[in-house]
Design an enzyme around this catalytic site. Sequence first.
Site, PDB file in Angstrom:
ATOM      1  N   ALA A 159      -1.694  14.705 -17.819  1.00 21.70           N
ATOM      2  CA  ALA A 159      -2.492  14.404 -16.620  1.00 21.70           C
ATOM      3  C   ALA A 159      -2.841  15.657 -15.837  1.00 21.70           C
ATOM      4  O   ALA A 159      -3.016  15.624 -14.630  1.00 21.70           O
ATOM      5  CB  ALA A 159      -1.722  13.429 -15.728  1.00 21.70           C
ATOM      6  N   GLY A 190      -5.455  17.718 -16.533  1.00 24.37           N
ATOM      7  CA  GLY A 190      -6.874  18.090 -16.649  1.00 24.37           C
ATOM      8  C   GLY A 190      -7.642  17.939 -15.341  1.00 24.37           C
ATOM      9  O   GLY A 190      -7.216  17.257 -14.406  1.00 24.37           O
ATOM     10  N   THR A 226      -4.804  20.301 -24.555  1.00 24.37           N
ATOM     11  CA  THR A 226      -3.776  19.257 -24.666  1.00 24.37           C
ATOM     12  C   THR A 226      -2.526  19.727 -25.425  1.00 24.37           C
ATOM     13  O   THR A 226      -1.415  19.297 -25.115  1.00 24.37           O
ATOM     14  CB  THR A 226      -4.369  17.988 -25.330  1.00 24.37           C
ATOM     15  OG1 THR A 226      -5.201  18.371 -26.433  1.00 24.37           O
ATOM     16  CG2 THR A 226      -5.204  17.206 -24.360  1.00 24.37           C
ATOM     17  N   HIS A 263     -15.525 -21.769   8.009  1.00 25.33           N
ATOM     18  CA  HIS A 263     -16.798 -21.061   8.168  1.00 25.33           C
ATOM     19  C   HIS A 263     -16.563 -19.647   8.646  1.00 25.33           C
ATOM     20  O   HIS A 263     -15.457 -19.282   8.982  1.00 25.33           O
ATOM     21  CB  HIS A 263     -17.697 -21.804   9.155  1.00 25.33           C
ATOM     22  CG  HIS A 263     -17.612 -23.284   8.994  1.00 25.33           C
ATOM     23  ND1 HIS A 263     -18.303 -23.951   8.013  1.00 25.33           N
ATOM     24  CD2 HIS A 263     -16.872 -24.215   9.645  1.00 25.33           C
ATOM     25  CE1 HIS A 263     -18.007 -25.247   8.082  1.00 25.33           C
ATOM     26  NE2 HIS A 263     -17.140 -25.435   9.066  1.00 25.33           N
ATOM     27  N   ASN A 269     -13.737   9.429 -18.520  1.00 22.88           N
ATOM     28  CA  ASN A 269     -14.200  10.793 -18.263  1.00 22.88           C
ATOM     29  C   ASN A 269     -15.284  10.837 -17.193  1.00 22.88           C
ATOM     30  O   ASN A 269     -15.451  11.835 -16.521  1.00 22.88           O
ATOM     31  CB  ASN A 269     -14.735  11.421 -19.558  1.00 22.88           C
ATOM     32  CG  ASN A 269     -13.625  11.560 -20.595  1.00 22.88           C
ATOM     33  OD1 ASN A 269     -12.546  12.058 -20.290  1.00 22.88           O
ATOM     34  ND2 ASN A 269     -13.868  11.088 -21.788  1.00 22.88           N
ATOM     35  N   ALA A 327     -15.039 -24.083  22.748  1.00 22.28           N
ATOM     36  CA  ALA A 327     -16.107 -23.334  22.081  1.00 22.28           C
ATOM     37  C   ALA A 327     -16.620 -22.214  22.971  1.00 22.28           C
ATOM     38  O   ALA A 327     -16.820 -22.401  24.169  1.00 22.28           O
ATOM     39  CB  ALA A 327     -17.243 -24.283  21.719  1.00 22.28           C
ATOM     40  N   GLN A 375       1.697  22.496 -15.800  1.00 21.07           N
ATOM     41  CA  GLN A 375       1.002  23.330 -16.795  1.00 21.07           C
ATOM     42  C   GLN A 375       0.234  24.385 -15.993  1.00 21.07           C
ATOM     43  O   GLN A 375      -0.689  24.049 -15.249  1.00 21.07           O
ATOM     44  CB  GLN A 375       0.050  22.452 -17.617  1.00 21.07           C
ATOM     45  CG  GLN A 375      -0.645  23.193 -18.733  1.00 21.07           C
ATOM     46  CD  GLN A 375      -1.732  22.335 -19.391  1.00 21.07           C
ATOM     47  OE1 GLN A 375      -2.076  21.248 -18.911  1.00 21.07           O
ATOM     48  NE2 GLN A 375      -2.290  22.835 -20.475  1.00 21.07           N
ATOM     49  N   ASN A 427      -8.625  -7.656  17.203  1.00 22.91           N
ATOM     50  CA  ASN A 427      -7.262  -7.120  17.032  1.00 22.91           C
ATOM     51  C   ASN A 427      -7.149  -5.647  17.351  1.00 22.91           C
ATOM     52  O   ASN A 427      -6.055  -5.141  17.588  1.00 22.91           O
ATOM     53  CB  ASN A 427      -6.766  -7.375  15.601  1.00 22.91           C
ATOM     54  CG  ASN A 427      -7.647  -6.713  14.553  1.00 22.91           C
ATOM     55  OD1 ASN A 427      -8.865  -6.635  14.734  1.00 22.91           O
ATOM     56  ND2 ASN A 427      -7.047  -6.230  13.498  1.00 22.91           N
TER      57      ASN A 427
HETATM   58  C1  UD1 Z   1      -8.971  13.790 -25.984  1.00 23.40           C
HETATM   59  C2  UD1 Z   1      -8.693  14.099 -27.472  1.00 23.40           C
HETATM   60  C3  UD1 Z   1      -9.667  13.278 -28.309  1.00 23.40           C
HETATM   61  C4  UD1 Z   1      -9.525  11.796 -27.993  1.00 23.40           C
HETATM   62  C5  UD1 Z   1      -9.676  11.533 -26.492  1.00 23.40           C
HETATM   63  C6  UD1 Z   1      -9.269  10.099 -26.188  1.00 23.40           C
HETATM   64  C7  UD1 Z   1      -7.936  16.427 -27.551  1.00 23.40           C
HETATM   65  C8  UD1 Z   1      -8.315  17.828 -27.866  1.00 23.40           C
HETATM   66  N1  UD1 Z   1      -8.907  15.509 -27.695  1.00 23.40           N
HETATM   67  O1  UD1 Z   1     -10.274  14.227 -25.695  1.00 23.40           O
HETATM   68  O2  UD1 Z   1      -9.410  13.489 -29.689  1.00 23.40           O
HETATM   69  O3  UD1 Z   1     -10.488  11.067 -28.739  1.00 23.40           O
HETATM   70  O4  UD1 Z   1      -8.803  12.393 -25.735  1.00 23.40           O
HETATM   71  O5  UD1 Z   1      -9.534   9.747 -24.856  1.00 23.40           O
HETATM   72  O6  UD1 Z   1      -6.795  16.174 -27.193  1.00 23.40           O
HETATM   73  N2  UD1 Z   1      -5.037  17.531 -20.264  1.00 23.40           N
HETATM   74  C9  UD1 Z   1      -3.964  18.290 -19.821  1.00 23.40           C
HETATM   75  N3  UD1 Z   1      -4.046  19.648 -19.916  1.00 23.40           N
HETATM   76  C10 UD1 Z   1      -5.122  20.282 -20.453  1.00 23.40           C
HETATM   77  C11 UD1 Z   1      -6.193  19.495 -20.904  1.00 23.40           C
HETATM   78  C12 UD1 Z   1      -6.126  18.112 -20.800  1.00 23.40           C
HETATM   79  O7  UD1 Z   1      -2.968  17.763 -19.334  1.00 23.40           O
HETATM   80  O8  UD1 Z   1      -5.098  21.525 -20.512  1.00 23.40           O
HETATM   81  C13 UD1 Z   1      -4.940  16.058 -20.141  1.00 23.40           C
HETATM   82  C14 UD1 Z   1      -6.082  15.449 -19.319  1.00 23.40           C
HETATM   83  O9  UD1 Z   1      -5.720  15.373 -17.958  1.00 23.40           O
HETATM   84  C15 UD1 Z   1      -6.239  14.070 -19.957  1.00 23.40           C
HETATM   85  C16 UD1 Z   1      -5.763  14.277 -21.396  1.00 23.40           C
HETATM   86  O10 UD1 Z   1      -5.045  15.475 -21.411  1.00 23.40           O
HETATM   87  O11 UD1 Z   1      -5.407  13.116 -19.328  1.00 23.40           O
HETATM   88  C17 UD1 Z   1      -6.944  14.350 -22.374  1.00 23.40           C
HETATM   89  O12 UD1 Z   1      -7.776  15.431 -21.987  1.00 23.40           O
HETATM   90  P1  UD1 Z   1      -9.341  15.299 -21.929  1.00 23.40           P
HETATM   91  O13 UD1 Z   1      -9.913  16.601 -21.513  1.00 23.40           O
HETATM   92  O14 UD1 Z   1      -9.745  14.092 -21.173  1.00 23.40           O
HETATM   93  O15 UD1 Z   1      -9.648  15.120 -23.487  1.00 23.40           O
HETATM   94  P2  UD1 Z   1     -10.851  14.377 -24.179  1.00 23.40           P
HETATM   95  O16 UD1 Z   1     -12.013  15.299 -24.251  1.00 23.40           O
HETATM   96  O17 UD1 Z   1     -11.063  13.042 -23.580  1.00 23.40           O
HETATM   97 CA    CA Z   2     -10.326  11.965 -21.772  1.00 25.01          CA
END
Ligand code: UD1
Ligand code: CA
Length: 416
Positions: A10, A12, A79, A330, A228, A390, A73, A353
Amino acid sequence: MKDLRTIILAAGKGARLKSDIPKVLHNIGGEPMIDYILIIAKSLGSLKTNVILGHQSEKVKEHLPENIDIVIQNKLLGTADAVKSAAGNFRGYKGDVLILSGDTPLLKKDTIKELVRHHKKKDVVCTFLTAVVQDNFGYGRIIRGMNGAVMAIREENDASKYEKNIVEINVGAYCFKSEILYKFLNSIAVNKKKKEFYLTDIIEVLTGNGQKVETLETDDAKEGLGVNTQEDIAVCYDVIRHRILKDLMRQGVTIIDPQTTYINAKVKIGRDTVIRPFTFIEDNVKIGSHCMIGPFARIRADVKLGNKVTIGNFVEISRSQIGNETIMKHFGFLGDAVVGSHVNIGAGAVTANYDGVNKNKTRINDQAFIGSDSILVAPVKVGKKAVTGAGCVVTKGKIIPDGKVVVGVPAKIITH
Ligand code: UD1
Ligand code: CA
């Protein structure tokens, strides 16, 4: 579940939402998106839940329950890097790790349970969830070999023309043997186009090293929807809303028109209550049985209605309690009110209120009769079987004794 820990991604930015609110805190059906994932982790009996935070981590942290292990992070390097940042919490741990994304609120707990079960039964290094979808844009595509075995996940940016047509996609829910995951995580190379480390590349690394990977396909493709964009939020909300309504109907609530009924996730409604069209019911609302609600009613947060209550068209109620068999058929407004049973509230009655500083309480006792267009300037107390005429204005601080009748502006007791 024994030997299971969870990581929720979470960190991103959620840039595509174009919002100042962190993505996972966006509200869907009365709940922040991440809560749907936290509930799944909890229901699986995951021993520890790690949430990876980065962008606006403080705001998200404030929202999370205390028993969650928060991992920061530092740089959003993808990811795989997000999972790596939790490595310290997995040293010496020999069980499985479930990895979920904070942005897939439609996942069902039974599906994830099945994913973990499948993983344990097959005794493989990794099992992940796939879905066959109509709109595959933006998702990782599942690459399979001649024998049908999964080989890799290919992200949109790197997919060839042929691969872009693959409709089986990665949902973003994985179960790994933790030790092997962390052993191979460092072998993932940076993606040259995005300058990120993709967790999805782990599949190719594992299969290339002779490790077994399994997939499980969801039978409900909607489950895989990742949020997204703002459009995705609307699509998700529609699915969640219908799930909520279905649950209520299974419990014996009559919902005349699900298309125009909006009820938040944790609302409780008793059997044989009828919800008529164009009704909105918000958080922390409890409605008894055999009530009649709507059409065009708005019941806002923190409202409790007894049994056989009637709430009609263009009525708004907020932070109030209403006793059994009370009727407000009503248009009108009740806020911060405690209303007894068998009370009749006429058309256009309003509790004033809010005085600009404080929210004040109105108390209306059993069997009182509130005449049409009465304005009750809170704090006010209307006694048992008392009547307001009323168009009257009951001014601030007034206590109308039991059985008395008030009329006029300002309202005065009629003496017989
Ligand atoms: C990702 C997957 C994709 C999949 C899709 C499903 C990867 C590379 N791709 O793509 O294959 O089909 O999810 O919804 O994983 N996040 C971090 N740190 C980071 C980057 C992301 O914690 O550095 C978190 C984001 O907050 C999010 C999740 O990882 O909750 C997925 O990242 P996101 O950028 O949404 O990936 P997608 O492009 O949706
Ligand atoms: Ca996503």
